[in-house]
Design a protein around this motif. Sequence first.
Motif, PDB file in Angstrom:
ATOM      1  N   GLU A   3       0.828  -1.203   0.000  1.00  0.00           N
ATOM      2  CA  GLU A   3       0.000   0.000   0.000  1.00  0.00           C
ATOM      3  C   GLU A   3       0.865   1.257   0.000  1.00  0.00           C
ATOM      4  OE1 GLU A   3      -3.827   1.753   2.417  1.00  0.00           O
ATOM      5  OE2 GLU A   3      -2.822  -0.017   3.186  1.00  0.00           O
ATOM      6  N   LEU A   4       0.373   2.292  -0.671  1.00  0.00           N
ATOM      7  CA  LEU A   4       1.081   3.566  -0.719  1.00  0.00           C
ATOM      8  C   LEU A   4       1.069   4.260   0.638  1.00  0.00           C
ATOM      9  CD1 LEU A   4      -0.205   5.130  -4.073  1.00  0.00           C
ATOM     10  CD2 LEU A   4       2.101   4.294  -3.579  1.00  0.00           C
ATOM     11  N   HIS A   5       2.200   4.899   0.946  1.00  0.00           N
ATOM     12  CA  HIS A   5       2.330   5.696   2.165  1.00  0.00           C
ATOM     13  C   HIS A   5       2.406   7.165   1.784  1.00  0.00           C
ATOM     14  CE1 HIS A   5       3.550   1.866   3.911  1.00  0.00           C
ATOM     15  NE2 HIS A   5       3.420   2.409   5.094  1.00  0.00           N
ATOM     16  N   TYR A   6       1.875   8.003   2.646  1.00  0.00           N
ATOM     17  CA  TYR A   6       1.930   9.444   2.464  1.00  0.00           C
ATOM     18  C   TYR A   6       2.529  10.087   3.704  1.00  0.00           C
ATOM     19  CZ  TYR A   6      -1.130   9.039  -1.572  1.00  0.00           C
ATOM     20  OH  TYR A   6      -1.654   8.716  -2.786  1.00  0.00           O
ATOM     21  N   LYS A   7       3.161  11.226   3.487  1.00  0.00           N
ATOM     22  CA  LYS A   7       3.607  12.057   4.601  1.00  0.00           C
ATOM     23  C   LYS A   7       2.631  13.229   4.672  1.00  0.00           C
ATOM     24  CE  LYS A   7       7.524  14.440   6.588  1.00  0.00           C
ATOM     25  NZ  LYS A   7       8.949  14.727   6.422  1.00  0.00           N
ATOM     26  N   LEU A   8       2.030  13.387   5.830  1.00  0.00           N
ATOM     27  CA  LEU A   8       1.057  14.437   6.071  1.00  0.00           C
ATOM     28  C   LEU A   8       1.693  15.495   6.965  1.00  0.00           C
ATOM     29  CD1 LEU A   8      -1.914  15.515   6.094  1.00  0.00           C
ATOM     30  CD2 LEU A   8      -2.271  14.035   8.096  1.00  0.00           C
ATOM     31  N   CYS A   9       1.536  16.741   6.600  1.00  0.00           N
ATOM     32  CA  CYS A   9       2.070  17.859   7.372  1.00  0.00           C
ATOM     33  C   CYS A   9       0.976  18.902   7.504  1.00  0.00           C
ATOM     34  CB  CYS A   9       3.281  18.439   6.648  1.00  0.00           C
ATOM     35  SG  CYS A   9       3.938  19.932   7.404  1.00  0.00           S
ATOM     36  N   PHE A  10       0.813  19.428   8.706  1.00  0.00           N
ATOM     37  CA  PHE A  10      -0.172  20.486   8.909  1.00  0.00           C
ATOM     38  C   PHE A  10       0.311  21.421  10.007  1.00  0.00           C
ATOM     39  CE2 PHE A  10      -1.358  16.893  11.527  1.00  0.00           C
ATOM     40  CZ  PHE A  10      -1.654  17.445  12.752  1.00  0.00           C
ATOM     41  N   TYR A  11      -0.314  22.582  10.068  1.00  0.00           N
ATOM     42  CA  TYR A  11       0.019  23.610  11.051  1.00  0.00           C
ATOM     43  C   TYR A  11      -1.203  23.833  11.932  1.00  0.00           C
ATOM     44  CZ  TYR A  11       3.790  24.268   7.784  1.00  0.00           C
ATOM     45  OH  TYR A  11       4.863  24.051   6.974  1.00  0.00           O
ATOM     46  N   VAL A  12      -0.976  23.904  13.248  1.00  0.00           N
ATOM     47  CA  VAL A  12      -2.078  24.005  14.189  1.00  0.00           C
ATOM     48  C   VAL A  12      -1.650  24.871  15.373  1.00  0.00           C
ATOM     49  CG1 VAL A  12      -1.419  21.834  15.330  1.00  0.00           C
ATOM     50  CG2 VAL A  12      -3.771  22.631  15.500  1.00  0.00           C
ATOM     51  N   PRO A  13      -2.565  25.721  15.890  1.00  0.00           N
ATOM     52  CA  PRO A  13      -2.177  26.530  17.047  1.00  0.00           C
ATOM     53  C   PRO A  13      -1.842  25.643  18.240  1.00  0.00           C
ATOM     54  CG  PRO A  13      -4.527  26.781  16.600  1.00  0.00           C
ATOM     55  CD  PRO A  13      -3.950  25.969  15.485  1.00  0.00           C
ATOM     56  N   ALA A  14      -0.919  26.120  19.061  1.00  0.00           N
ATOM     57  CA  ALA A  14      -0.448  25.343  20.213  1.00  0.00           C
ATOM     58  C   ALA A  14      -1.601  24.880  21.097  1.00  0.00           C
ATOM     59  CB  ALA A  14       0.554  26.172  21.021  1.00  0.00           C
ATOM     60  N   SER A  15      -2.646  25.675  21.183  1.00  0.00           N
ATOM     61  CA  SER A  15      -3.790  25.339  22.034  1.00  0.00           C
ATOM     62  C   SER A  15      -4.539  24.089  21.588  1.00  0.00           C
ATOM     63  CB  SER A  15      -4.772  26.513  22.065  1.00  0.00           C
ATOM     64  OG  SER A  15      -5.251  26.790  20.756  1.00  0.00           O
ATOM     65  N   HIS A  16      -4.364  23.667  20.320  1.00  0.00           N
ATOM     66  CA  HIS A  16      -5.139  22.549  19.778  1.00  0.00           C
ATOM     67  C   HIS A  16      -4.281  21.403  19.245  1.00  0.00           C
ATOM     68  CE1 HIS A  16      -8.261  25.556  20.059  1.00  0.00           C
ATOM     69  NE2 HIS A  16      -9.159  24.617  19.808  1.00  0.00           N
ATOM     70  N   VAL A  17      -2.973  21.447  19.442  1.00  0.00           N
ATOM     71  CA  VAL A  17      -2.094  20.446  18.830  1.00  0.00           C
ATOM     72  C   VAL A  17      -2.424  19.029  19.302  1.00  0.00           C
ATOM     73  CG1 VAL A  17      -0.155  20.717  20.451  1.00  0.00           C
ATOM     74  CG2 VAL A  17       0.269  19.907  18.122  1.00  0.00           C
ATOM     75  N   GLU A  18      -2.630  18.823  20.583  1.00  0.00           N
ATOM     76  CA  GLU A  18      -2.903  17.472  21.085  1.00  0.00           C
ATOM     77  C   GLU A  18      -4.268  16.965  20.630  1.00  0.00           C
ATOM     78  OE1 GLU A  18      -0.633  15.468  22.330  1.00  0.00           O
ATOM     79  OE2 GLU A  18       0.793  17.117  22.171  1.00  0.00           O
ATOM     80  N   GLN A  19      -5.253  17.853  20.612  1.00  0.00           N
ATOM     81  CA  GLN A  19      -6.595  17.494  20.159  1.00  0.00           C
ATOM     82  C   GLN A  19      -6.573  17.001  18.707  1.00  0.00           C
ATOM     83  OE1 GLN A  19      -9.696  20.519  20.797  1.00  0.00           O
ATOM     84  NE2 GLN A  19     -10.241  20.311  18.649  1.00  0.00           N
ATOM     85  N   VAL A  20      -5.874  17.712  17.837  1.00  0.00           N
ATOM     86  CA  VAL A  20      -5.828  17.342  16.425  1.00  0.00           C
ATOM     87  C   VAL A  20      -5.011  16.062  16.233  1.00  0.00           C
ATOM     88  CG1 VAL A  20      -5.150  18.068  14.104  1.00  0.00           C
ATOM     89  CG2 VAL A  20      -6.200  19.719  15.665  1.00  0.00           C
ATOM     90  N   LYS A  21      -3.880  15.937  16.922  1.00  0.00           N
ATOM     91  CA  LYS A  21      -3.089  14.702  16.808  1.00  0.00           C
ATOM     92  C   LYS A  21      -3.903  13.498  17.257  1.00  0.00           C
ATOM     93  CE  LYS A  21       0.612  15.542  19.121  1.00  0.00           C
ATOM     94  NZ  LYS A  21       1.944  15.560  19.713  1.00  0.00           N
ATOM     95  N   THR A  22      -4.604  13.599  18.359  1.00  0.00           N
ATOM     96  CA  THR A  22      -5.435  12.489  18.835  1.00  0.00           C
ATOM     97  C   THR A  22      -6.456  12.095  17.773  1.00  0.00           C
ATOM     98  OG1 THR A  22      -5.153  13.103  21.154  1.00  0.00           O
ATOM     99  CG2 THR A  22      -7.093  11.784  20.613  1.00  0.00           C
ATOM    100  N   ALA A  23      -7.100  13.071  17.153  1.00  0.00           N
ATOM    101  CA  ALA A  23      -8.117  12.790  16.131  1.00  0.00           C
ATOM    102  C   ALA A  23      -7.526  12.064  14.920  1.00  0.00           C
ATOM    103  CB  ALA A  23      -8.791  14.089  15.693  1.00  0.00           C
ATOM    104  N   ILE A  24      -6.363  12.514  14.442  1.00  0.00           N
ATOM    105  CA  ILE A  24      -5.798  11.862  13.254  1.00  0.00           C
ATOM    106  C   ILE A  24      -5.237  10.481  13.585  1.00  0.00           C
ATOM    107  CG2 ILE A  24      -5.375  14.039  12.049  1.00  0.00           C
ATOM    108  CD1 ILE A  24      -2.329  13.569  12.664  1.00  0.00           C
ATOM    109  N   PHE A  25      -4.690  10.308  14.785  1.00  0.00           N
ATOM    110  CA  PHE A  25      -4.200   8.988  15.190  1.00  0.00           C
ATOM    111  C   PHE A  25      -5.360   8.003  15.304  1.00  0.00           C
ATOM    112  CE2 PHE A  25      -0.418  11.137  17.522  1.00  0.00           C
ATOM    113  CZ  PHE A  25       0.287  11.235  16.338  1.00  0.00           C
ATOM    114  N   GLU A  26      -6.480   8.450  15.863  1.00  0.00           N
ATOM    115  CA  GLU A  26      -7.654   7.582  15.967  1.00  0.00           C
ATOM    116  C   GLU A  26      -8.218   7.221  14.603  1.00  0.00           C
ATOM    117  OE1 GLU A  26     -10.376   9.536  18.643  1.00  0.00           O
ATOM    118  OE2 GLU A  26      -9.179   9.000  20.408  1.00  0.00           O
ATOM    119  N   ALA A  27      -7.991   8.080  13.598  1.00  0.00           N
ATOM    120  CA  ALA A  27      -8.453   7.817  12.230  1.00  0.00           C
ATOM    121  C   ALA A  27      -7.476   6.945  11.440  1.00  0.00           C
ATOM    122  CB  ALA A  27      -8.694   9.134  11.492  1.00  0.00           C
ATOM    123  N   GLY A  28      -6.294   6.654  12.018  1.00  0.00           N
ATOM    124  CA  GLY A  28      -5.362   5.732  11.364  1.00  0.00           C
ATOM    125  C   GLY A  28      -4.003   6.287  10.997  1.00  0.00           C
TER     126      GLY A  28
END
Length: 111
Positions: A3-28
């Motif tokens: 299967e193909l792999h991708y590198k994902l990069c995004f920018y997020v305010p410090a106040s929400h970094v853990e919230q967004v990481k948790t969401a993407i990790f839970e999505a795979g």
Amino acid sequence: MEELHYKLCFYVPASHVEQVKTAIFEAGAGHLGDYDCCSFQTLGQGQFRPLPGSKPFLGEQDQVEVVEEYRVETLCLESCLQAVISALRLSHPYEEPAIDLWKLERLPGIH
């Protein structure tokens, strides 16, 4: 065929970094071999100016805003890419998050 792999990069305010990481990790996102929740993050400053019609999370229209943000990089398999991008957008506070995506190649000599 692998299967193909991708590198994902995004920018997020410090106040929400853990919230967004948790969401993407839970999505795979963030799997590397026998590890999960893998990412790299760097603290920096982002800037933007909300234009007329925007609904900014931070700042005011027509005023340049400088924000402490993290650049977060992680891996994602093609099979979960849509779910990961959707989770990122739903959990991110910005109405237009900056997202980069690169298709990865296998390293030569690695099977």
